[in-house]
Design an enzyme around this catalytic site. Structure first.
Site, mmCIF file in Angstrom:
data_model
loop_
_atom_site.group_PDB
_atom_site.id
_atom_site.type_symbol
_atom_site.label_atom_id
_atom_site.label_comp_id
_atom_site.label_asym_id
_atom_site.label_seq_id
_atom_site.Cartn_x
_atom_site.Cartn_y
_atom_site.Cartn_z
ATOM 1 N N ASP A 1 0.817 -1.224 0.000
ATOM 2 C CA ASP A 1 0.000 0.000 0.000
ATOM 3 C C ASP A 1 0.853 1.277 0.000
ATOM 4 O OD1 ASP A 1 -2.275 -1.482 -0.085
ATOM 5 O OD2 ASP A 1 -2.853 -1.160 2.009
ATOM 6 N N HIS B 1 3.578 1.747 -1.806
ATOM 7 C CA HIS B 1 3.834 2.028 -3.224
ATOM 8 C C HIS B 1 2.589 2.595 -3.903
ATOM 9 C CE1 HIS B 1 6.836 -1.374 -2.558
ATOM 10 N NE2 HIS B 1 7.620 -0.426 -3.051
#
Lengths: 292, 292
Positions: free
Chosen positions: A35, A37
């Site tokens: 999450d 990224h």
């Protein structure tokens, strides 16, 4: 679904038409997306019309004996996740495409800033970051690039690289995304055993504890840091470093006493790197001058 | 007359509209232009729609005690000359614009290829070239860049830089432009006295002499080179180097005997750097495998 390109020439041809009138964002990653990224992509979309996510496990930023071979590669799952946040292009080159000669004879070195913190125990790491980021900048020629603040030193190095090499690229640092218990998200968290995963949030708790105490008239910094190091070690970590720097990563000019923010008016950052089992965990906490 | 820009942002804004559909060429110079430079522009115009000539006496490529302060600066005359060959833009930044921090902490180093020939006596020179060329590439983002073959090692280094850093820039080496008596044109030729200027063409004569004799079954290479060095020194030069390399600047694998081109099928280059009075003169001669 985002379009996937494995070759430099194909990616460049695909994004060339946008250059005239639209803004292009680059989100460099090593894949195995979490999450954190995806939040980089969300931020990229706020600053650009077209978002290119690179997925490349870069061999030159791994040292001898590090986890290059075992680093998780999950391209199909990554692309599916990127579709949910609306990334436009994925650039997933193989090693030969990026490094026709490996190691490349050319080096891009950001100087003294690379020699402290992570650079002390990973002496070739930031040279690898320097060359791969330069290459990605030259391949994509983005208007803006997003990097996570979890890799605080890397972000500072890239900002310096952009200044020193006159890249016309806006660099945006994205806030750290954390699990509910405070652990900073990282692909390397999956190296943790179940019990190590329970222990891991202690790092962030110590950073918060220090952040509340380094301003004003609390204990001297070196006493605070020594006590934190003791607690982290007792919890089972092997500390690489735990240190306090200015936000620009300069050393503090103190005699070990506490920092008076009202006097110095400088933003600080507390940085930690520590091994827990097979995982080397990084975290940091900014302490802005007006919050203490 | 070409448009002159002194600031990065202004130059970039001026050339941005051309990026969608036209090719941009960069001709990097240190100014004090002669016919060799103007030929670079002529070649650039054959490969691009818009030609940007940079004029910047780059401090980081001069060593301590070298001629940075005395290097001739002739911007008005340069711009007038560039008008005659149809250059479109001149980029003439001052030092602060190019180096907000001087020296910049970041280095761009092309590795082993920089450590031979000119790199031996000018150990910081090619680091300066590496960073300024990277900056100019990033500022202009050209499709093609033209460099003179007189600086043969520099050209080889830049080709390697482009490969290693994944610049999408075509690098063109332009043939050496010579005076009627054979002397390679150079801004530094004006450091020569009248009598030194009479002597200077000896360098090129020796290169031609060697080029005719290094193939086939003439004398051993080291004997030929020693005799050439003797003649050049006797004429009043102080030799920095006189050497024969492959066209890629690798050392020849010989036992000192003459090179049999029919066997090795490799292109060679003879390179010389020598002081005559205040002037350090460079020259070189390619010897292609099928000409001997």
């Amino acid at each position: 679904m985002p379009m996937i390109h494995h070759h430099i020439s194909a990616l460049r041809a695909a994004i060339q038409p946008y250059r005239a009138a639209q803004r292009i964002a680059l989100v460099p990653t090593m894949g195995n997306l979490h999450d954190g990224h995806l939040e980089l992509v969300n931020i990229a979309k706020q600053h650009a019309d077209i978002v290119v996510v690179s997925i490349f496990v870069n061999p030159t930023q791994f040292g001898v004996g590090e986890d290059f071979d075992s680093y998780p590669r999950t391209l199909d799952e990554d692309v599916a996740k990127l579709a949910t946040v609306g990334a436009d292009y994925v650039f997933a080159p193989n090693i030969d495409e990026m490094y026709p000669v490996l190691p490349p004879p050319t080096t891009v070195r950001a100087g003294a800033i690379t020699e402290q913190l992570c650079g002390k125990t990973r002496p070739t790491h930031f040279d690898g970051v320097g060359i791969v980021v330069s290459k990605l900048f030259n391949i994509v020629q983005p208007n803006v690039a997003i990097f996570g603040q979890k890799d605080y030193q890397q972000l500072a190095i890239i900002k310096q690289l952009v200044r020193d090499l006159s890249y016309s690229i806006e660099i945006i640092g994205a806030p750290i995304v954390r699990a509910a218990d405070g652990l900073a998200l990282s692909s390397r968290n999956q190296y943790l055993s179940e019990s190590e995963r329970q222990t891991a949030p202690i790092l962030q708790q110590e950073l918060q504890y220090l952040a509340k105490r380094i301003g004003g008239n609390h204990q001297p910094l070196d006493v605070l840091l020594a006590a934190s190091r003791q607690r982290i070690t007792s919890a089972g970590f092997v500390i690489d470093y735990l240190d306090i720097k200015t936000a620009q990563l300069d050393s503090l000019k103190t005699d070990g006493s506490s920092v008076n923010f009202n006097e110095n008016q400088q933003d600080l950052v507390i940085l930690v790197a520590a091994w827990l089992g097979r995982a080397r965990l990084l975290d940091n906490q900014l302490v802005t001058a007006n919050t203490v």
